[in-house]
Each structure stands twice: as C-alpha cells, then as structure tokens.
Design a protein around this motif. Structure first.
Motif, mmCIF file in Angstrom:
data_model
loop_
_atom_site.group_PDB
_atom_site.id
_atom_site.type_symbol
_atom_site.label_atom_id
_atom_site.label_comp_id
_atom_site.label_asym_id
_atom_site.label_seq_id
_atom_site.Cartn_x
_atom_site.Cartn_y
_atom_site.Cartn_z
ATOM 1 N N ASP A 110 18.350 -8.489 -1.559
ATOM 2 C CA ASP A 110 18.464 -9.653 -0.677
ATOM 3 C C ASP A 110 18.572 -9.198 0.778
ATOM 4 O O ASP A 110 17.925 -9.747 1.661
ATOM 5 N N TYR A 111 19.381 -8.179 1.024
ATOM 6 C CA TYR A 111 19.520 -7.638 2.376
ATOM 7 C C TYR A 111 18.186 -7.083 2.878
ATOM 8 O O TYR A 111 17.824 -7.262 4.041
ATOM 9 N N VAL A 112 17.459 -6.404 1.998
ATOM 10 C CA VAL A 112 16.169 -5.826 2.386
ATOM 11 C C VAL A 112 15.169 -6.928 2.734
ATOM 12 O O VAL A 112 14.423 -6.832 3.717
ATOM 13 N N ARG A 113 15.138 -7.988 1.938
ATOM 14 C CA ARG A 113 14.226 -9.111 2.216
ATOM 15 C C ARG A 113 14.536 -9.731 3.572
ATOM 16 O O ARG A 113 13.619 -10.049 4.345
ATOM 17 N N ARG A 114 15.808 -9.915 3.860
ATOM 18 C CA ARG A 114 16.195 -10.484 5.149
ATOM 19 C C ARG A 114 15.810 -9.558 6.298
ATOM 20 O O ARG A 114 15.344 -10.010 7.354
ATOM 21 N N ALA A 115 15.978 -8.260 6.085
ATOM 22 C CA ALA A 115 15.617 -7.283 7.122
ATOM 23 C C ALA A 115 14.108 -7.302 7.378
ATOM 24 O O ALA A 115 13.664 -7.277 8.530
ATOM 25 N N LYS A 116 13.325 -7.366 6.303
ATOM 26 C CA LYS A 116 11.865 -7.411 6.451
ATOM 27 C C LYS A 116 11.429 -8.647 7.212
ATOM 28 O O LYS A 116 10.556 -8.585 8.085
ATOM 29 N N ARG A 117 12.037 -9.773 6.880
ATOM 30 C CA ARG A 117 11.660 -11.025 7.546
ATOM 31 C C ARG A 117 11.979 -10.964 9.033
ATOM 32 O O ARG A 117 11.191 -11.403 9.858
ATOM 33 N N LYS A 118 13.102 -10.393 9.375
ATOM 34 C CA LYS A 118 13.466 -10.265 10.780
ATOM 35 C C LYS A 118 12.494 -9.340 11.509
ATOM 36 O O LYS A 118 12.082 -9.615 12.635
ATOM 37 N N LEU A 119 12.108 -8.260 10.847
ATOM 38 C CA LEU A 119 11.195 -7.307 11.467
ATOM 39 C C LEU A 119 9.819 -7.928 11.688
ATOM 40 O O LEU A 119 9.164 -7.653 12.702
ATOM 41 N N GLU A 120 9.382 -8.771 10.763
ATOM 42 C CA GLU A 120 8.085 -9.428 10.886
ATOM 43 C C GLU A 120 8.045 -10.400 12.067
ATOM 44 O O GLU A 120 6.982 -10.671 12.622
ATOM 45 N N LEU A 127 11.608 -7.139 25.142
ATOM 46 C CA LEU A 127 12.332 -5.906 24.863
ATOM 47 C C LEU A 127 13.784 -6.142 24.473
ATOM 48 O O LEU A 127 14.294 -5.544 23.531
ATOM 49 N N SER A 128 14.470 -7.026 25.214
ATOM 50 C CA SER A 128 15.887 -7.246 24.930
ATOM 51 C C SER A 128 16.074 -7.895 23.558
ATOM 52 O O SER A 128 16.961 -7.505 22.790
ATOM 53 N N ASP A 129 15.223 -8.867 23.246
ATOM 54 C CA ASP A 129 15.327 -9.550 21.956
ATOM 55 C C ASP A 129 14.954 -8.615 20.810
ATOM 56 O O ASP A 129 15.628 -8.587 19.769
ATOM 57 N N SER A 130 13.879 -7.830 20.997
ATOM 58 C CA SER A 130 13.431 -6.941 19.927
ATOM 59 C C SER A 130 14.466 -5.847 19.658
ATOM 60 O O SER A 130 14.707 -5.488 18.501
ATOM 61 N N HIS A 131 15.102 -5.331 20.712
ATOM 62 C CA HIS A 131 16.104 -4.287 20.523
ATOM 63 C C HIS A 131 17.270 -4.808 19.672
ATOM 64 O O HIS A 131 17.724 -4.145 18.741
ATOM 65 N N GLY A 132 17.739 -6.009 19.989
ATOM 66 C CA GLY A 132 18.822 -6.607 19.211
ATOM 67 C C GLY A 132 18.429 -6.836 17.765
ATOM 68 O O GLY A 132 19.242 -6.632 16.852
ATOM 69 N N THR A 133 17.177 -7.253 17.560
ATOM 70 C CA THR A 133 16.699 -7.484 16.192
ATOM 71 C C THR A 133 16.613 -6.178 15.421
ATOM 72 O O THR A 133 16.982 -6.110 14.241
ATOM 73 N N TYR A 134 16.118 -5.121 16.079
ATOM 74 C CA TYR A 134 16.034 -3.820 15.415
ATOM 75 C C TYR A 134 17.417 -3.340 14.968
ATOM 76 O O TYR A 134 17.573 -2.816 13.856
ATOM 77 N N ILE A 135 18.412 -3.524 15.836
ATOM 78 C CA ILE A 135 19.771 -3.108 15.485
ATOM 79 C C ILE A 135 20.264 -3.885 14.272
ATOM 80 O O ILE A 135 20.883 -3.333 13.357
ATOM 81 N N ARG A 136 19.978 -5.190 14.242
ATOM 82 C CA ARG A 136 20.399 -6.014 13.110
ATOM 83 C C ARG A 136 19.670 -5.602 11.826
ATOM 84 O O ARG A 136 20.274 -5.587 10.740
ATOM 85 N N VAL A 137 18.396 -5.266 11.927
ATOM 86 C CA VAL A 137 17.636 -4.818 10.757
ATOM 87 C C VAL A 137 18.277 -3.561 10.176
ATOM 88 O O VAL A 137 18.432 -3.432 8.956
ATOM 89 N N ILE A 138 18.663 -2.640 11.044
ATOM 90 C CA ILE A 138 19.321 -1.410 10.584
ATOM 91 C C ILE A 138 20.645 -1.738 9.899
ATOM 92 O O ILE A 138 20.994 -1.151 8.863
ATOM 93 N N ALA A 154 15.005 0.154 1.325
ATOM 94 C CA ALA A 154 15.993 0.066 2.402
ATOM 95 C C ALA A 154 15.916 1.288 3.306
ATOM 96 O O ALA A 154 15.966 1.173 4.541
ATOM 97 N N HIS A 155 15.785 2.472 2.710
ATOM 98 C CA HIS A 155 15.674 3.696 3.507
ATOM 99 C C HIS A 155 14.379 3.706 4.324
ATOM 100 O O HIS A 155 14.380 4.095 5.496
ATOM 101 N N VAL A 156 13.273 3.281 3.710
ATOM 102 C CA VAL A 156 11.983 3.276 4.420
ATOM 103 C C VAL A 156 12.014 2.279 5.575
ATOM 104 O O VAL A 156 11.583 2.589 6.698
ATOM 105 N N LEU A 157 12.524 1.077 5.318
ATOM 106 C CA LEU A 157 12.573 0.054 6.359
ATOM 107 C C LEU A 157 13.481 0.488 7.510
ATOM 108 O O LEU A 157 13.162 0.270 8.685
ATOM 109 N N LYS A 158 14.597 1.116 7.177
ATOM 110 C CA LYS A 158 15.497 1.611 8.222
ATOM 111 C C LYS A 158 14.800 2.683 9.051
ATOM 112 O O LYS A 158 14.893 2.686 10.293
#
Length: 267
Positions: A110-120, A127-138, A154-158
C-alpha cells in the motif's frame, strides 16, 4: 429582547477555520475542496441543461483532480497519525507486533502504491514542489521497507527517487539492496546509468559489460556504453556502440544527435 426569543447566528459561506498546524490545515483545506467540488458535480447533474452542457463539463478531469485530492488527504491523515504516535514512547514489543500485523495486511505494498502515484504526479518544472514530493516518496518507501525489508519495489522506487534528488551514492546503495533480493537486469542498467551521471565512467562501462554478459543484444547497454564513451571523448568507441545499438533498435532523437557529433569528430 424577549427572553424566549430564538437567537439565530448566520455563518457566512466564506468563513473558514484556521489551524496552527500546517498539516492539520492541509487536511481541512482538502476536505473543503472535496465538499465544494461535490456540490459542483451535483449541480451539473441536477441541471435541466445537463445534456447540452455535458460537453463543456470535463468529468474525467474532475474525477482525476478529486481522486488526487483524496489521495493527498489520505496521506496527510496518515502523516498526522504518525506524528501523534511518534509523541509516545511505545514499547519495542508493541512496535514489533504492529509491524507483523502490517506485514500480514500487506501494508508495505500500500505504501509503495501511494509512493508510485505521488511520483507519477511530480511536476519537474516546479522545483520546490517536486523536492517535497520526492522526500515524501522516500518516507513512504522507508515505511514499506520497515514493514518488509525485502520489498524489491520499495528499494527500487526509493533508489529512483534518490537519483532525481541527485543523491547518486545513496541511490546505488539502494539499487544494490534491491539486487540482493532479486537479480534484475533493469536494476543493473539503472546502476550503470547512475555511475555515468555521477562521473564514475569506468564503473559505468564495467556494469554495462555485466548487462551484456546477461543479454548480449541489450539495446540499452549498447546505447549506455555509447554515451559513456562519448563522455570520455572516445568518439570511435562511441560511434561503434551507437552502431550496435542501432542494429538492435531505433535510437531516439537525442541519441541520433549525439551520434552525429561523433561522426563529425571522426571526419
């Protein structure tokens, strides 16, 4: 005024509640958005002119925007819950049992799916928005790994997200952890590309050779070696590997331009 007279308080539609916590405020704002947007679609459906106005009403866009808001709302609530839980000193035994339960419920996926959706949904131009999103994905990937440390995705997406943040050394470490779970040619290719981006060109070539030992006709490995030799100013080898790549698949426009430069250098 009569004592028994009803006193009515009219609240303006524009009145809003404001909270000191940015996270709580974000949750409240998303709830307001969903409430307002649901009214819009109900008004459209209730309208006698609905059939005539249907073409002007982008239902798909509304649905996607609303779904994104729900997704963000769910994530904000999850973060709020984690913040609240983090304020208490929970015994290690309880934490361990909680992780076992999470694993049983496949919450790591579930966490991985949410991370993928955020990354997409990342806008690389913001830049400011993407940086915050990247941190949340991690953070989401770390939660998945905490539940099940052998979660390959999870490791690959991170690792991919760390590449976006230009944290190349940490990205390679994460890709290697993924390889310890499953030997995957795409991960080897990713490591080679990260080495190239990080300026470790000899390492990049060695990893591309590793890929070619797994797949002697790997288009991506041939193209990657061509780019790497180009970075080394070895235009003859770059030209050779562009030819090899071209014999396997179609080069993109950017690769064709670099290949043209190689040919010019050799003339």
């Amino acid at each position: 005024m009569k004592e028994d007279e009803d006193i009515k308080v009219n609240r303006r539609r524009t009145d809003r509640a404001y909270f000191e916590s940015p996270l709580v405020q974000s949750i409240a704002d998303k709830l307001d958005f969903l409430k307002d947007e649901s009214k819009v679609i109900l008004e459209e459906i209730d309208s006698r002119e609905f059939k005539q106005r249907l073409d002007d009403f982008d239902l798909e866009e509304f649905g996607e925007d609303a779904f994104n808001q729900i997704d963000d709302l769910y994530d904000d609530i999850s973060r709020f819950k984690d913040d609240m839980v983090g304020t208490y000193d929970i015994p290690d035994g309880v934490k361990k049992q909680y992780r076992i339960t999470q694993r049983y419920l496949d919450r790591d996926d579930d966490y991985v799916r949410r991370a993928k959706r955020k990354l997409e949904r990342v806008d690389p131009n913001n830049l400011s928005d993407s940086h915050g999103t990247y941190i949340r994905v991690i953070e989401l990937c770390d939660k998945a790994i905490e539940i099940r440390d052998y979660n390959f995705d999870a490791h690959v997406l991170k690792a991919q997200t760390l590449v976006n943040l230009k944290r190349y050394d940490k990205a390679i470490d994460e890709f290697i952890k993924a390889l310890s779970i499953k030997d995957d040619i795409e991960v080897w290719l990713a490591i080679a590309e990260v080495n190239r981006l990080n300026g470790d060109l000899d390492d990049a070539i060695n990893v591309y050779d590793k890929v070619l030992s797994m797949d002697k006709n790997s288009f991506e490995a041939f193209k990657g070696k061509a780019y790497t030799h180009f970075d080394l100013n070895d235009y003859a080898k770059a030209n050779y590997f562009f030819k090899k790549a071209s014999s396997v698949g179609s080069l993109d426009e950017a690769s064709e331009k670099i290949w043209s430069v190689c040919k010019e250098k050799l003339d």
